[in-house]
Design a protein around this motif. Structure first.
Motif, PDB file in Angstrom:
ATOM      1  N   ALA A   1      52.262  44.722  48.906  1.00 41.87           N
ATOM      2  CA  ALA A   1      50.985  44.846  48.198  1.00 41.87           C
ATOM      3  C   ALA A   1      50.876  46.216  47.532  1.00 41.87           C
ATOM      4  CB  ALA A   1      49.823  44.622  49.162  1.00 41.87           C
ATOM      5  N   TYR A   2      51.250  47.269  48.275  1.00 40.34           N
ATOM      6  CA  TYR A   2      51.225  48.614  47.695  1.00 40.34           C
ATOM      7  C   TYR A   2      52.281  48.751  46.605  1.00 40.34           C
ATOM      8  CZ  TYR A   2      48.021  50.324  51.310  1.00 40.34           C
ATOM      9  OH  TYR A   2      46.922  50.539  52.115  1.00 40.34           O
ATOM     10  N   ARG A   3      53.439  48.188  46.827  1.00 39.87           N
ATOM     11  CA  ARG A   3      54.479  48.255  45.794  1.00 39.87           C
ATOM     12  C   ARG A   3      54.052  47.492  44.540  1.00 39.87           C
ATOM     13  NH1 ARG A   3      59.497  50.136  46.945  1.00 39.87           N
ATOM     14  NH2 ARG A   3      60.532  48.622  45.567  1.00 39.87           N
ATOM     15  N   PHE A   4      53.382  46.387  44.706  1.00 39.31           N
ATOM     16  CA  PHE A   4      52.862  45.643  43.558  1.00 39.31           C
ATOM     17  C   PHE A   4      51.918  46.515  42.736  1.00 39.31           C
ATOM     18  CE2 PHE A   4      49.002  43.464  42.103  1.00 39.31           C
ATOM     19  CZ  PHE A   4      49.520  42.681  41.067  1.00 39.31           C
ATOM     20  N   LEU A   5      51.008  47.203  43.413  1.00 38.90           N
ATOM     21  CA  LEU A   5      50.071  48.058  42.690  1.00 38.90           C
ATOM     22  C   LEU A   5      50.811  49.101  41.870  1.00 38.90           C
ATOM     23  CD1 LEU A   5      47.301  48.689  45.383  1.00 38.90           C
ATOM     24  CD2 LEU A   5      47.203  47.118  43.425  1.00 38.90           C
ATOM     25  N   ALA A   6      51.893  49.634  42.411  1.00 39.09           N
ATOM     26  CA  ALA A   6      52.665  50.674  41.726  1.00 39.09           C
ATOM     27  C   ALA A   6      53.612  50.117  40.681  1.00 39.09           C
ATOM     28  CB  ALA A   6      53.456  51.481  42.755  1.00 39.09           C
ATOM     29  N   GLY A   7      53.636  48.803  40.511  1.00 36.75           N
ATOM     30  CA  GLY A   7      54.514  48.202  39.518  1.00 36.75           C
ATOM     31  C   GLY A   7      55.937  48.017  39.991  1.00 36.75           C
ATOM     32  N   LEU A   8      56.122  47.899  41.301  1.00 34.23           N
ATOM     33  CA  LEU A   8      57.456  47.771  41.878  1.00 34.23           C
ATOM     34  C   LEU A   8      57.679  46.368  42.413  1.00 34.23           C
ATOM     35  CD1 LEU A   8      57.400  51.152  43.845  1.00 34.23           C
ATOM     36  CD2 LEU A   8      58.622  50.696  41.704  1.00 34.23           C
ATOM     37  N   ASN A   9      58.958  46.033  42.569  1.00 33.24           N
ATOM     38  CA  ASN A   9      59.303  44.709  43.069  1.00 33.24           C
ATOM     39  C   ASN A   9      59.055  44.600  44.570  1.00 33.24           C
ATOM     40  OD1 ASN A   9      61.556  46.561  43.448  1.00 33.24           O
ATOM     41  ND2 ASN A   9      62.695  44.796  44.200  1.00 33.24           N
ATOM     42  N   ASP A  10      58.918  43.367  45.044  1.00 36.37           N
ATOM     43  CA  ASP A  10      58.798  43.122  46.477  1.00 36.37           C
ATOM     44  C   ASP A  10      60.115  43.406  47.181  1.00 36.37           C
ATOM     45  OD1 ASP A  10      56.225  42.291  46.061  1.00 36.37           O
ATOM     46  OD2 ASP A  10      56.581  40.171  46.493  1.00 36.37           O
ATOM     47  N   VAL A  11      60.031  43.734  48.462  1.00 33.89           N
ATOM     48  CA  VAL A  11      61.228  43.902  49.287  1.00 33.89           C
ATOM     49  C   VAL A  11      61.204  42.853  50.389  1.00 33.89           C
ATOM     50  CG1 VAL A  11      61.525  46.343  48.803  1.00 33.89           C
ATOM     51  CG2 VAL A  11      60.084  45.647  50.721  1.00 33.89           C
ATOM     52  N   PRO A  12      62.390  42.377  50.832  1.00 36.19           N
ATOM     53  CA  PRO A  12      62.445  41.366  51.882  1.00 36.19           C
ATOM     54  C   PRO A  12      62.480  41.982  53.266  1.00 36.19           C
ATOM     55  CG  PRO A  12      64.640  41.728  51.011  1.00 36.19           C
ATOM     56  CD  PRO A  12      63.713  42.624  50.218  1.00 36.19           C
ATOM     57  N   ASN A  13      62.445  41.132  54.253  1.00 35.40           N
ATOM     58  CA  ASN A  13      62.553  41.531  55.645  1.00 35.40           C
ATOM     59  C   ASN A  13      63.987  41.326  56.129  1.00 35.40           C
ATOM     60  OD1 ASN A  13      61.705  40.243  58.825  1.00 35.40           O
ATOM     61  ND2 ASN A  13      61.436  42.375  58.226  1.00 35.40           N
ATOM     62  N   ASN A  14      64.386  42.107  57.154  1.00 39.27           N
ATOM     63  CA  ASN A  14      65.717  42.021  57.730  1.00 39.27           C
ATOM     64  C   ASN A  14      65.587  41.893  59.237  1.00 39.27           C
ATOM     65  OD1 ASN A  14      68.106  43.531  59.122  1.00 39.27           O
ATOM     66  ND2 ASN A  14      68.913  42.917  57.128  1.00 39.27           N
ATOM     67  N   ALA A  15      66.168  40.840  59.812  1.00 33.83           N
ATOM     68  CA  ALA A  15      65.987  40.550  61.233  1.00 33.83           C
ATOM     69  C   ALA A  15      66.557  41.641  62.128  1.00 33.83           C
ATOM     70  CB  ALA A  15      66.622  39.197  61.570  1.00 33.83           C
ATOM     71  N   MET A  16      67.744  42.171  61.789  1.00 38.44           N
ATOM     72  CA  MET A  16      68.328  43.232  62.610  1.00 38.44           C
ATOM     73  C   MET A  16      67.445  44.467  62.590  1.00 38.44           C
ATOM     74  SD  MET A  16      69.955  46.394  62.421  1.00 38.44           S
ATOM     75  CE  MET A  16      70.693  46.495  60.784  1.00 38.44           C
ATOM     76  N   GLN A  17      66.893  44.775  61.446  1.00 37.66           N
ATOM     77  CA  GLN A  17      66.017  45.934  61.349  1.00 37.66           C
ATOM     78  C   GLN A  17      64.745  45.726  62.158  1.00 37.66           C
ATOM     79  OE1 GLN A  17      65.519  46.622  57.147  1.00 37.66           O
ATOM     80  NE2 GLN A  17      67.637  47.270  56.861  1.00 37.66           N
ATOM     81  N   ASN A  18      64.247  44.488  62.222  1.00 37.98           N
ATOM     82  CA  ASN A  18      63.096  44.210  63.091  1.00 37.98           C
ATOM     83  C   ASN A  18      63.428  44.531  64.544  1.00 37.98           C
ATOM     84  OD1 ASN A  18      61.685  43.173  60.886  1.00 37.98           O
ATOM     85  ND2 ASN A  18      62.239  41.059  61.344  1.00 37.98           N
ATOM     86  N   THR A  19      64.603  44.099  64.988  1.00 37.75           N
ATOM     87  CA  THR A  19      65.021  44.327  66.374  1.00 37.75           C
ATOM     88  C   THR A  19      65.091  45.814  66.685  1.00 37.75           C
ATOM     89  OG1 THR A  19      66.271  42.258  66.426  1.00 37.75           O
ATOM     90  CG2 THR A  19      66.879  43.952  68.040  1.00 37.75           C
ATOM     91  N   ASN A  20      65.734  46.580  65.807  1.00 35.54           N
ATOM     92  CA  ASN A  20      65.875  48.017  66.041  1.00 35.54           C
ATOM     93  C   ASN A  20      64.549  48.746  65.892  1.00 35.54           C
ATOM     94  OD1 ASN A  20      68.491  47.252  66.337  1.00 35.54           O
ATOM     95  ND2 ASN A  20      69.335  48.632  64.810  1.00 35.54           N
TER      96      ASN A  20
END
Length: 356
Positions: free
Chosen positions: A142-161
């Protein structure tokens, strides 16, 4: 209700002891490395050296080195809206209705998600509900959208860590990007999450955590590093972990495809007062932002006294920032950025009210 929630989030921001240990040096080598340090009692802005495997860091060009001419995002003119239709990728071309529709939808969908339930075993990080992780990713976007930036995805390994990181912070009641092996509930996964995440002790919910990272008003060491990573154009996949009082948002672990020659916060064009920060900033890798870069601001044609500060390089793109006095809904703030390698950059910020 929305105003009371916004006030509650703002209170959390001021109480947050946020830390940004996800700093990368921005040289022109073939790889991006994090730079060393550790945080203090309040907010940390310097992270440790990258000791992870090569696959965990960019191995192509240096982050932020994209060669772009305009201020387009991935060379497209519009993006799909969550509320239907298309919305211009250039924030200056959007209407109040368009930005408020996206902001209100994302904010509403991110409220009321489950918190962390401490497992029976003290050193079990537990698992956050998928909707809680999704809320952190949604609010980041949502914040990236306001700034004119693309969305980023989620990563399962990063969630775990990230979750292991938050658990260590919770059990030791302190923040660190370099947790010692003597810490209670130390784990390699948690140490990796600590090294590569924005971290905060104000992480009671995804909305509070993400808002605190972007606002960055507790940036006591002067880098504005949390915001710079959240709004870094080529930010890659992210992960999120949260306990009762702590949160880790994993921001170093890959590189996305986002491109934008400069990023303003708050964004150019209409911008929600609900997302407003008193610290305004301008970032760019391509335009030569440096110690000589200056900002000039007028409000409805009347000059506003501001003094730009060049923030320490190495946290996303080079950045200047300045403190703004009281900000008024309905006014137009014209910003002129000078001292770049080319022509000045000028843009208008128009604060609007999206909530009731």
């Amino acid at each position: 209700m929305r105003n009371s929630l916004r006030r509650a989030i703002q209170a959390l921001l001021w109480l947050s002891l946020a830390a940004c240990g996800s700093e990368m040096t921005l040289d022109d080598a073939a790889r991006a490395d994090a730079i060393g340090g550790a945080d203090g009692a309040a907010m940390d802005t310097v992270g440790p050296s990258d000791t992870g495997p090569a696959a965990d860091v960019a191995t192509t060009d240096a982050p932020g080195a994209d060669r772009v001419v305009g201020n387009d995002v991935q060379a497209v003119d519009v993006v799909a809206s969550d509320t239907g239709g298309v919305v211009p990728t250039d924030p200056a071309m959007r209407t109040q209705a368009q930005i408020c529709a996206r902001w209100n939808a994302d904010f509403a969908a991110s409220r009321g998600v489950p918190g962390w339930t401490a497992p029976a075993a003290m050193c079990d990080p537990g698992v956050l509900a998928p909707e809680t992780i999704a809320a952190a990713v949604r609010m980041t976007n949502a914040y990236r959208f306001l700034a004119g930036l693309n969305d980023v995805p989620n990563n399962a390994m990063q969630n775990t860590n990230s979750q292991a990181c938050a658990l260590m912070m919770q059990r030791n009641r302190m923040l660190s990007h370099t947790p010692p092996t003597t810490w209670i509930c130390y784990s390699a996964a948690g140490a990796d999450g600590a090294a590569r995440s924005n971290i905060t002790s104000g992480g009671s919910s995804p909305t509070a955590s993400v808002a605190g990272f972007v606002d960055d008003s507790r940036d006591i060491s002067g880098t504005l590093g949390h915001r710079r990573w959240m709004l870094w154009p080529p930010l890659g996949p992210i992960g999120y972990g949260q306990t009762t009082n702590y949160a880790c948002l994993y921001v170093i672990g890959g590189r996305g495809t986002g491109m934008k020659s400069w990023v303003a916060w708050p964004n150019e064009g209409p911008t929600p007062m609900e997302s407003m920060s008193q610290i305004w900033s301008f970032s760019s890798r391509a335009l030569g932002v440096g110690a000589a870069t200056r900002a000039a601001v007028t409000r409805d044609g009347v000059a506003v006294a501001v003094t730009a500060m060049f923030r320490t390089p190495g946290y996303g793109d080079n950045t200047i920032s300045w403190m703004m006095p009281a900000i008024t809904v309905g006014s137009t703030y014209h910003v002129t950025i000078s001292g770049l390698t080319g022509a000045n950059v000028e843009y208008d910020v128009r604060p609007v009210r999206c909530g009731p």
